[in-house]
Design a protein around this motif. Structure first.
Motif, PDB file in Angstrom:
ATOM      1  N   VAL A  63     -49.003   6.337 -37.680  1.00  0.00           N
ATOM      2  CA  VAL A  63     -48.954   6.663 -36.257  1.00  0.00           C
ATOM      3  C   VAL A  63     -48.300   5.480 -35.544  1.00  0.00           C
ATOM      4  O   VAL A  63     -48.701   4.332 -35.748  1.00  0.00           O
ATOM      5  N   LEU A  64     -47.308   5.755 -34.738  1.00  0.00           N
ATOM      6  CA  LEU A  64     -46.632   4.706 -33.985  1.00  0.00           C
ATOM      7  C   LEU A  64     -47.168   4.675 -32.564  1.00  0.00           C
ATOM      8  O   LEU A  64     -47.085   5.674 -31.839  1.00  0.00           O
ATOM      9  N   ALA A  65     -47.724   3.531 -32.180  1.00  0.00           N
ATOM     10  CA  ALA A  65     -48.262   3.354 -30.831  1.00  0.00           C
ATOM     11  C   ALA A  65     -47.359   2.375 -30.083  1.00  0.00           C
ATOM     12  O   ALA A  65     -47.286   1.189 -30.431  1.00  0.00           O
ATOM     13  N   TYR A  66     -46.659   2.861 -29.062  1.00  0.00           N
ATOM     14  CA  TYR A  66     -45.710   2.043 -28.299  1.00  0.00           C
ATOM     15  C   TYR A  66     -46.416   1.396 -27.104  1.00  0.00           C
ATOM     16  O   TYR A  66     -47.082   2.082 -26.315  1.00  0.00           O
ATOM     17  N   VAL A  67     -46.223   0.101 -26.971  1.00  0.00           N
ATOM     18  CA  VAL A  67     -46.862  -0.663 -25.900  1.00  0.00           C
ATOM     19  C   VAL A  67     -46.020  -0.552 -24.625  1.00  0.00           C
ATOM     20  O   VAL A  67     -44.788  -0.408 -24.675  1.00  0.00           O
ATOM     21  N   HIS A  68     -46.694  -0.634 -23.457  1.00  0.00           N
ATOM     22  CA  HIS A  68     -45.967  -0.615 -22.182  1.00  0.00           C
ATOM     23  C   HIS A  68     -44.944  -1.750 -22.153  1.00  0.00           C
ATOM     24  O   HIS A  68     -45.220  -2.868 -22.594  1.00  0.00           O
ATOM     25  N   GLU A  69     -43.762  -1.449 -21.624  1.00  0.00           N
ATOM     26  CA  GLU A  69     -42.650  -2.399 -21.664  1.00  0.00           C
ATOM     27  C   GLU A  69     -42.875  -3.643 -20.817  1.00  0.00           C
ATOM     28  O   GLU A  69     -42.232  -4.667 -21.030  1.00  0.00           O
ATOM     29  N   ASN A  70     -43.804  -3.596 -19.879  1.00  0.00           N
ATOM     30  CA  ASN A  70     -44.037  -4.761 -19.034  1.00  0.00           C
ATOM     31  C   ASN A  70     -44.978  -5.787 -19.664  1.00  0.00           C
ATOM     32  O   ASN A  70     -45.235  -6.843 -19.082  1.00  0.00           O
ATOM     33  N   LEU A  71     -45.508  -5.494 -20.858  1.00  0.00           N
ATOM     34  CA  LEU A  71     -46.395  -6.436 -21.541  1.00  0.00           C
ATOM     35  C   LEU A  71     -45.580  -7.434 -22.355  1.00  0.00           C
ATOM     36  O   LEU A  71     -44.588  -7.058 -23.002  1.00  0.00           O
ATOM     37  N   ASP A 116     -23.845  -5.057 -29.610  1.00  0.00           N
ATOM     38  CA  ASP A 116     -24.134  -5.146 -28.177  1.00  0.00           C
ATOM     39  C   ASP A 116     -25.519  -4.603 -27.813  1.00  0.00           C
ATOM     40  O   ASP A 116     -25.915  -4.661 -26.642  1.00  0.00           O
ATOM     41  N   VAL A 117     -26.219  -4.066 -28.804  1.00  0.00           N
ATOM     42  CA  VAL A 117     -27.548  -3.523 -28.532  1.00  0.00           C
ATOM     43  C   VAL A 117     -28.520  -4.679 -28.335  1.00  0.00           C
ATOM     44  O   VAL A 117     -28.591  -5.603 -29.150  1.00  0.00           O
ATOM     45  N   ASP A 118     -29.291  -4.621 -27.273  1.00  0.00           N
ATOM     46  CA  ASP A 118     -30.218  -5.700 -26.943  1.00  0.00           C
ATOM     47  C   ASP A 118     -31.637  -5.300 -27.333  1.00  0.00           C
ATOM     48  O   ASP A 118     -32.017  -4.121 -27.246  1.00  0.00           O
ATOM     49  N   ALA A 119     -32.450  -6.274 -27.759  1.00  0.00           N
ATOM     50  CA  ALA A 119     -33.826  -5.994 -28.190  1.00  0.00           C
ATOM     51  C   ALA A 119     -34.680  -5.461 -27.060  1.00  0.00           C
ATOM     52  O   ALA A 119     -35.684  -4.766 -27.303  1.00  0.00           O
ATOM     53  N   THR A 120     -34.309  -5.778 -25.823  1.00  0.00           N
ATOM     54  CA  THR A 120     -35.119  -5.294 -24.690  1.00  0.00           C
ATOM     55  C   THR A 120     -35.040  -3.780 -24.528  1.00  0.00           C
ATOM     56  O   THR A 120     -35.811  -3.197 -23.755  1.00  0.00           O
ATOM     57  N   TRP A 121     -34.087  -3.164 -25.227  1.00  0.00           N
ATOM     58  CA  TRP A 121     -34.013  -1.707 -25.188  1.00  0.00           C
ATOM     59  C   TRP A 121     -35.186  -1.056 -25.943  1.00  0.00           C
ATOM     60  O   TRP A 121     -35.429   0.136 -25.802  1.00  0.00           O
ATOM     61  N   PHE A 122     -35.850  -1.860 -26.749  1.00  0.00           N
ATOM     62  CA  PHE A 122     -36.943  -1.359 -27.576  1.00  0.00           C
ATOM     63  C   PHE A 122     -38.277  -1.859 -27.021  1.00  0.00           C
ATOM     64  O   PHE A 122     -38.327  -2.795 -26.230  1.00  0.00           O
ATOM     65  N   THR A 151     -46.997   5.305 -25.269  1.00  0.00           N
ATOM     66  CA  THR A 151     -46.709   6.542 -26.013  1.00  0.00           C
ATOM     67  C   THR A 151     -47.258   6.421 -27.427  1.00  0.00           C
ATOM     68  O   THR A 151     -47.249   5.337 -28.025  1.00  0.00           O
ATOM     69  N   VAL A 152     -47.705   7.553 -27.956  1.00  0.00           N
ATOM     70  CA  VAL A 152     -48.192   7.598 -29.340  1.00  0.00           C
ATOM     71  C   VAL A 152     -47.488   8.739 -30.055  1.00  0.00           C
ATOM     72  O   VAL A 152     -47.520   9.886 -29.574  1.00  0.00           O
TER      73      VAL A 152
END
Length: 296
Positions: A63-71, A116-122, A151-152
């Motif tokens: 299960v992939l649990a995505y953390v809020h981007e502002n953390l 050109d892909v930046d890590a902040t996109w993830f 998101t999960v």
């Protein structure tokens, strides 16, 4: 005490002599037991290997649990104890934005196009592993209640498919073993019944001179016990010989998959099961076949 020893010796002597006196029937009985146990063992080992394979697939169904981007990364990592406290979760592996980017680029041969892909996109994320894939939906819902989780994602279709497949395999194995046991006991009963038919007059005479049912029955029980033990030992050896051959063949023709090793966790329960069923079929078949001739 001496009488009991003499009686035990008599039972053993009569049971063993009956095996040799009716060698053809004894051979047929042993063959029936061996055939049943080998077929049953094949189904059991097949079910064990399928369950092992399903277990390996379950361990990859994460299960992939995505953390809020502002953390921040440190705040995201701090969620690990919270995730591990959820029932059914065995482990949680933190994946940073940079690691997610490298994993994404690694899927493709032409990596230059993603310079050109930046890590902040993830997003930072956790790969969550569960102990029971059947409860993966509940685990997914529990993860969603964590405020910092945005998101999960879980592949519920694959999880449900694995659970259904495992259930079907287990039920088919149980039904096949039950059917084979009933057929084997029936054949064993009739095989021993033929042997007792030849001795029906002897049994009748013993009954008329006052012999008890137990005195008549015990030599047949000893005979069935010995036949069951011999059949179980032969079946056990044959099963592991065939299993070893199958293991080598699978490795040769399908190197990506191999059967479970013959460890004590598998071999000891199979041996105990073989001997228990061998005794049960041998002694049970003898007892059932003898009942009609004891009613004089």
């Amino acid at each position: 005490m001496k009488v009991n020893r003499n009686r035990t010796f008599y039972y053993l002597k009569e049971g063993i002599s009956s095996i040799f006196a009716h060698s053809l029937m004894s051979f047929a009985s042993i063959c029936i037991i061996v055939a049943f146990l080998v077929i049953m063992g094949t189904f059991i080992l097949l079910a064990v290997n399928i369950n092992s394979l399903i277990g390996d697939l379950e361990s990859e169904n994460i299960v992939l649990a995505y953390v809020h981007e502002n953390l921040s990364e440190n705040d995201a990592r701090a969620l690990e104890p919270v995730i591990l406290a959820i029932p059914n979760v065995t482990s949680a592996v933190f994946i940073s934005r940079e690691e997610a980017l490298q994993s994404f680029i690694g899927r493709y041969d032409d990596t230059d196009r993603y310079d050109d892909v930046d890590a902040t996109w993830f997003r930072h994320r956790f790969a969550v592993y569960v102990s029971d894939v059947a409860q993966i939906a509940e685990t997914q819902n529990s993860l969603r209640y964590i405020r910092e989780i945005a998101t999960v994602n879980a592949n519920l279709a694959i999880a449900n498919g694995l659970v259904t497949f495992r259930t079907v395999v287990s039920w088919v194995s149980v039904i096949m073993v039950a059917v084979l046991l009933a057929i084997s006991l029936f054949i064993m009963q009739n095989t021993i019944k033929l042997a007792t038919f030849e001795r029906r007059e002897e049994i009748s005479i013993m009954k008329m001179v006052g012999a008890t049912n137990s005195f008549i029955r015990w030599p047949f029980i000893v005979e069935g016990f010995i036949l069951g033990l011999i059949g179980a030992l032969i079946a056990y050896g044959a099963t592991w010989s065939l299993y070893g051959l199958a293991s080598r063949s699978v490795i040769e023709f399908a190197g990506f998959f191999q059967l479970m090793p013959l460890s004590s966790n598998v071999s000891v329960p199979i041996f105990l099961l073989y001997t228990g069923i061998g005794f049960g079929v041998g002694v049970g078949g003898s007892g059932i076949a003898l009942n009609r001739y004891l009613k004089v």
